[in-house]
Design an enzyme around this catalytic site. Structure first.
Site, PDB file in Angstrom:
ATOM      1  CD  GLU A  26      -0.824   0.759   3.666  1.00 59.52           C
ATOM      2  OE1 GLU A  26      -1.184   1.924   3.463  1.00 59.52           O
ATOM      3  OE2 GLU A  26      -0.975   0.171   4.750  1.00 59.52           O
ATOM      4  CE  LYS A 158       0.265   2.075  14.664  1.00 56.46           C
ATOM      5  NZ  LYS A 158       0.076   2.242  13.236  1.00 56.46           N
TER       6      LYS A 158
HETATM    7  N1  PSU Z   1      -2.786   1.487  10.501  1.00 58.50           N
HETATM    8  C1  PSU Z   1      -1.488   1.701  10.738  1.00 58.50           C
HETATM    9  N2  PSU Z   1      -0.758   2.459   9.877  1.00 58.50           N
HETATM   10  C2  PSU Z   1      -1.310   3.006   8.754  1.00 58.50           C
HETATM   11  C3  PSU Z   1      -2.699   2.722   8.507  1.00 58.50           C
HETATM   12  C4  PSU Z   1      -3.378   1.959   9.408  1.00 58.50           C
HETATM   13  O1  PSU Z   1      -0.980   1.203  11.719  1.00 58.50           O
HETATM   14  O2  PSU Z   1      -0.630   3.709   7.993  1.00 58.50           O
HETATM   15  C5  PSU Z   1      -3.331   3.235   7.251  1.00 58.50           C
HETATM   16  C6  PSU Z   1      -3.583   2.066   6.295  1.00 58.50           C
HETATM   17  O3  PSU Z   1      -3.366   2.491   4.973  1.00 58.50           O
HETATM   18  C7  PSU Z   1      -5.054   1.760   6.512  1.00 58.50           C
HETATM   19  C8  PSU Z   1      -5.598   3.132   6.781  1.00 58.50           C
HETATM   20  O4  PSU Z   1      -5.668   1.140   5.410  1.00 58.50           O
HETATM   21  O5  PSU Z   1      -4.608   3.788   7.566  1.00 58.50           O
HETATM   22  C9  PSU Z   1      -6.932   3.088   7.497  1.00 58.50           C
HETATM   23  O6  PSU Z   1      -7.468   4.363   7.529  1.00 58.50           O
HETATM   24  P1  PSU Z   1      -9.000   4.575   7.970  1.00 58.50           P
HETATM   25  O7  PSU Z   1      -9.042   4.205   9.409  1.00 58.50           O
HETATM   26  O8  PSU Z   1      -9.271   6.037   7.708  1.00 58.50           O
HETATM   27  O9  PSU Z   1      -9.816   3.673   7.087  1.00 58.50           O
END
Ligand code: PSU
Ligand code: MN
Length: 308
Positions: A26, A158
């Site tokens: 990603e 996390k």
């Molecule tokens: N969790 C992490 N690091 C990240 C992300 C999530 O520990 O960089 C990023 C990933 O790309 C994940 C996104 O798909 O954040 C999720 O964002 P949201 O909660 O807005 O869907």
């Protein structure tokens, strides 16, 4: 089907046509998840690790509105510094396309592009999930995992998230959660969460066999592989919990929500741990890239065995 929205490098399309192992990455982690210059160094190192393990890396991003599978070093470098840059999940692809913007793809966005390109294995750091601050903030990542059949390797999610609710959602949506050499769902910086996985598997070959069995049954969901951060780099849960609670409280106090919430929390946690969490983050990303390459290789070996 020729898709004009999608642009795959020759190297990756050749590997896919030959059935050789390919591992996707990603790019939200580059654009929103890590600070400079560690983001670019990490992106390069992940690609290197995958090549060393005998697979072809495929970093996915939006460049001038086009979905790109495989980036040149100049493009990777540009993306790591680009401002402003979109965080691209399912709802944002058309925005990037009509406005011809650059963007980092989230786990969900990357899975969408992988499905278009025919890539079956993807390595990331942590998936999004159900947020603690708002019961309606549920990452599109969970929806993508429910209906895109591929293997996603991560270090769990996390503890900024509501982990029990995230696991419940995955169960409801029929997503197997594999613990790689563990019975416990890892919590990204920490190896422990107190929560279980749905199945424990101990080798890349077993994971390849499991995914094949899941899809042969007609299932259409992803297989989520959780790979605990190496022990030497892990931060104990007891050390992380108060820091996460502080960062979450700050987010609520400052009214931060939606797409901005995850990047805000990640940044604050890194500051509050004096960079310790950042080192852990980098270590687990590389660890996941290596395991993903091994799994892609095992899937490839299986396919050849079956073709005979
Ligand atoms: N969790 C992490 N690091 C990240 C992300 C999530 O520990 O960089 C990023 C990933 O790309 C994940 C996104 O798909 O954040 C999720 O964002 P949201 O909660 O807005 O869907
Ligand atoms: Mn969200």
């Amino acid at each position: 089907m020729k898709n004009t929205a999608l642009d795959i490098t020759l190297e990756i399309s050749r590997a896919l046509a030959m059935g050789a192992p390919v591992v996707a990455f990603e790019s939200t982690v580059i654009t929103h998840g890590l600070p400079q210059p560690q983001n670019l160094e990490l992106a390069r190192e992940m690609e290197k690790q995958v090549r060393t393990a005998g697979a072809t890396p495929a970093t996915i991003a939006l460049i001038k509105g086009k979905i790109r599978v495989g980036l040149s070093d100049e493009e990777l470098s540009g993306l790591s510094k680009a401002q402003p840059v979109l965080k691209v999940s399912h709802r944002d692809f058309a925005t990037a396309r009509v406005k011809k913007m650059d963007g980092g793809t989230t786990v969900a966005g990357t899975m969408f592009a992988c499905q278009m390109a025919g890539i079956k294995v993807f390595a990331t750091g942590g998936i999004g999930g159900v947020h603690k601050e708002s019961s309606f903030d549920i990452s599109t990542d969970l929806h993508a995992l429910s209906n895109i059949p591929m293997i996603v390797v991560c270090a769990g999610a996390k503890a900024i998230l509501d982990l029990p609710a995230t696991l419940e959602y995955l169960e409801t949506m029929g997503v197997p959660v594999v613990g790689y050499r563990t019975d416990e769902f890892p919590a990204f910086y920490s190896r422990e969460s107190g929560l279980g996985v749905s199945v424990r598997l101990d080798s890349p070959e077993e994971i390849a066999e499991f995914a094949r069995a899941h899809w042969d049954l007609g299932m259409r969901s992803a297989v989520l592989v959780t790979n605990p951060v190496p022990e030497t780099q892990a931060v104990p849960k007891s050390e992380m919990d108060p820091i996460i609670a502080k960062a979450s409280a700050e987010a609520v106090a400052q009214g931060i929500h939606g797409q901005k919430l995850t990047p805000f929390l990640l940044g604050r946690i890194s500051e509050l741990t004096g960079g310790k969490s950042l080192r852990t983050n980098l270590a687990l990303l590389l660890n996941n890239a290596r395991l993903a390459a091994q799994i892609a290789g095992a899937m490839d070996a299986k396919k050849k065995a079956w073709a005979i």
